[in-house]
Write a protein that holds these residues in place. Sequence first.
Motif, PDB file in Angstrom:
ATOM      1  N   ASP A  26       0.836  -1.200   0.000  1.00 32.72           N
ATOM      2  CA  ASP A  26       0.000   0.000   0.000  1.00 32.72           C
ATOM      3  C   ASP A  26       0.868   1.246   0.000  1.00 32.72           C
ATOM      4  OD1 ASP A  26      -2.604  -0.947  -0.180  1.00 32.72           O
ATOM      5  OD2 ASP A  26      -2.852  -1.126   1.991  1.00 32.72           O
ATOM      6  N   LEU A  27       0.459   2.222  -0.783  1.00 35.31           N
ATOM      7  CA  LEU A  27       1.107   3.516  -0.840  1.00 35.31           C
ATOM      8  C   LEU A  27       0.054   4.556  -0.482  1.00 35.31           C
ATOM      9  CD1 LEU A  27       3.676   4.786  -3.348  1.00 35.31           C
ATOM     10  CD2 LEU A  27       1.827   6.253  -2.613  1.00 35.31           C
ATOM     11  N   VAL A  28       0.259   5.223   0.647  1.00 34.47           N
ATOM     12  CA  VAL A  28      -0.718   6.154   1.202  1.00 34.47           C
ATOM     13  C   VAL A  28      -0.231   7.577   1.006  1.00 34.47           C
ATOM     14  CG1 VAL A  28      -1.959   6.846   3.289  1.00 34.47           C
ATOM     15  CG2 VAL A  28      -1.325   4.432   2.944  1.00 34.47           C
ATOM     16  N   LEU A  29      -1.045   8.384   0.357  1.00 32.50           N
ATOM     17  CA  LEU A  29      -0.734   9.804   0.208  1.00 32.50           C
ATOM     18  C   LEU A  29      -1.399  10.556   1.341  1.00 32.50           C
ATOM     19  CD1 LEU A  29      -1.313  10.411  -3.608  1.00 32.50           C
ATOM     20  CD2 LEU A  29       0.668   9.409  -2.445  1.00 32.50           C
ATOM     21  N   LEU A  30      -0.628  11.398   2.021  1.00 35.92           N
ATOM     22  CA  LEU A  30      -1.146  12.254   3.079  1.00 35.92           C
ATOM     23  C   LEU A  30      -1.102  13.682   2.542  1.00 35.92           C
ATOM     24  CD1 LEU A  30       0.821  10.565   5.973  1.00 35.92           C
ATOM     25  CD2 LEU A  30      -1.606  10.283   5.459  1.00 35.92           C
ATOM     26  N   GLU A  31      -2.274  14.234   2.251  1.00 34.05           N
ATOM     27  CA  GLU A  31      -2.378  15.540   1.614  1.00 34.05           C
ATOM     28  C   GLU A  31      -2.881  16.585   2.597  1.00 34.05           C
ATOM     29  OE1 GLU A  31      -5.086  14.823  -1.626  1.00 34.05           O
ATOM     30  OE2 GLU A  31      -3.498  13.996  -2.876  1.00 34.05           O
ATOM     31  N   PRO A  74       8.040  -3.864   6.637  1.00 30.55           N
ATOM     32  CA  PRO A  74       8.714  -2.576   6.511  1.00 30.55           C
ATOM     33  C   PRO A  74       7.718  -1.443   6.218  1.00 30.55           C
ATOM     34  CG  PRO A  74       9.142  -3.943   4.588  1.00 30.55           C
ATOM     35  CD  PRO A  74       8.371  -4.783   5.561  1.00 30.55           C
ATOM     36  N   VAL A  75       8.023  -0.290   6.791  1.00 35.24           N
ATOM     37  CA  VAL A  75       7.226   0.917   6.560  1.00 35.24           C
ATOM     38  C   VAL A  75       8.191   2.043   6.213  1.00 35.24           C
ATOM     39  CG1 VAL A  75       5.658   2.614   7.589  1.00 35.24           C
ATOM     40  CG2 VAL A  75       5.428   0.187   8.179  1.00 35.24           C
ATOM     41  N   GLU A  91      15.492   7.926  -6.614  1.00 37.13           N
ATOM     42  CA  GLU A  91      16.628   7.628  -5.742  1.00 37.13           C
ATOM     43  C   GLU A  91      16.190   7.286  -4.314  1.00 37.13           C
ATOM     44  OE1 GLU A  91      19.295  10.952  -5.951  1.00 37.13           O
ATOM     45  OE2 GLU A  91      19.228  10.955  -8.143  1.00 37.13           O
ATOM     46  N   LEU A  92      14.977   7.674  -3.930  1.00 38.83           N
ATOM     47  CA  LEU A  92      14.487   7.424  -2.580  1.00 38.83           C
ATOM     48  C   LEU A  92      14.024   5.981  -2.384  1.00 38.83           C
ATOM     49  CD1 LEU A  92      12.454  10.701  -1.970  1.00 38.83           C
ATOM     50  CD2 LEU A  92      14.812  10.182  -1.293  1.00 38.83           C
ATOM     51  N   GLY A  93      13.754   5.265  -3.477  1.00 37.31           N
ATOM     52  CA  GLY A  93      13.375   3.856  -3.394  1.00 37.31           C
ATOM     53  C   GLY A  93      11.994   3.592  -2.832  1.00 37.31           C
ATOM     54  N   LEU A  94      11.102   4.544  -2.942  1.00 36.18           N
ATOM     55  CA  LEU A  94       9.768   4.387  -2.354  1.00 36.18           C
ATOM     56  C   LEU A  94       8.943   3.282  -3.005  1.00 36.18           C
ATOM     57  CD1 LEU A  94       8.802   8.138  -1.839  1.00 36.18           C
ATOM     58  CD2 LEU A  94       9.771   6.522  -0.168  1.00 36.18           C
ATOM     59  N   LEU A  95       9.239   2.983  -4.253  1.00 35.32           N
ATOM     60  CA  LEU A  95       8.470   1.960  -4.971  1.00 35.32           C
ATOM     61  C   LEU A  95       9.257   0.667  -5.155  1.00 35.32           C
ATOM     62  CD1 LEU A  95       6.894   4.272  -7.714  1.00 35.32           C
ATOM     63  CD2 LEU A  95       5.921   3.593  -5.515  1.00 35.32           C
ATOM     64  N   ASP A  96      10.429   0.567  -4.518  1.00 29.36           N
ATOM     65  CA  ASP A  96      11.313  -0.580  -4.741  1.00 29.36           C
ATOM     66  C   ASP A  96      10.910  -1.863  -4.025  1.00 29.36           C
ATOM     67  OD1 ASP A  96      12.773   1.136  -6.283  1.00 29.36           O
ATOM     68  OD2 ASP A  96      14.491   1.261  -4.930  1.00 29.36           O
ATOM     69  N   ASN A  97      10.282  -1.750  -2.856  1.00 28.37           N
ATOM     70  CA  ASN A  97       9.965  -2.939  -2.064  1.00 28.37           C
ATOM     71  C   ASN A  97       8.458  -3.191  -2.080  1.00 28.37           C
ATOM     72  OD1 ASN A  97       9.533  -4.925  -0.170  1.00 28.37           O
ATOM     73  ND2 ASN A  97      10.832  -4.007   1.394  1.00 28.37           N
ATOM     74  N   PRO A  98       8.002  -4.218  -2.798  1.00 27.15           N
ATOM     75  CA  PRO A  98       6.564  -4.486  -2.874  1.00 27.15           C
ATOM     76  C   PRO A  98       5.959  -4.924  -1.539  1.00 27.15           C
ATOM     77  CG  PRO A  98       7.791  -6.228  -3.969  1.00 27.15           C
ATOM     78  CD  PRO A  98       8.784  -5.170  -3.583  1.00 27.15           C
ATOM     79  N   GLU A  99       6.788  -5.229  -0.545  1.00 27.91           N
ATOM     80  CA  GLU A  99       6.300  -5.632   0.777  1.00 27.91           C
ATOM     81  C   GLU A  99       6.152  -4.450   1.733  1.00 27.91           C
ATOM     82  OE1 GLU A  99       5.244  -8.774   1.466  1.00 27.91           O
ATOM     83  OE2 GLU A  99       5.555  -8.957  -0.693  1.00 27.91           O
TER      84      GLU A  99
END
Length: 141
Positions: A26-31, A74-75, A91-99
């Motif tokens: 899950d990828l959560v956007l906090l706006e 991981p979070v 470069e931040l790797g936010l989408l690199d780990n599907p877990e």
Amino acid sequence: MATLLPDDAATAALGAELAADLAPGDLVLLEGDLGAGKTALARAIIRSLAGDPLLDVPSPTFALVQPYDTARGPVLHADLYRLGDPREVEELGLLDNPEAIVLVEWAERAPEIVAAATLVVALAIPPGGECRLVSVTRPQR
């Protein structure tokens, strides 16, 4: 529909509720504007995922990304406010780990992060500023 968060306890309760529904990937956007409560809500979510109400969860404003190992996996907590160029997000790797469960503040600075969102939490300060309004949506894919 927006929900009223009258105080910090309500924000913590919402964070626990959201954490209970999050899954790896899950990828959560906090706006929301500055001071709207994005980091406070992220802190509540992370503490709930970690099962530690006293866990130190600093704002990732200067580090850009703060990683956490939790019982749920991981979070990553990211703040893209200081991102100089949208291309730097890779470069931040936010989408690199599907877990990983990923929480992102100021995601609008990186279109690929917005496109990958599974949950959007929008926070607003109503006139008077004594509470917060929050709406939670799942983008249609």
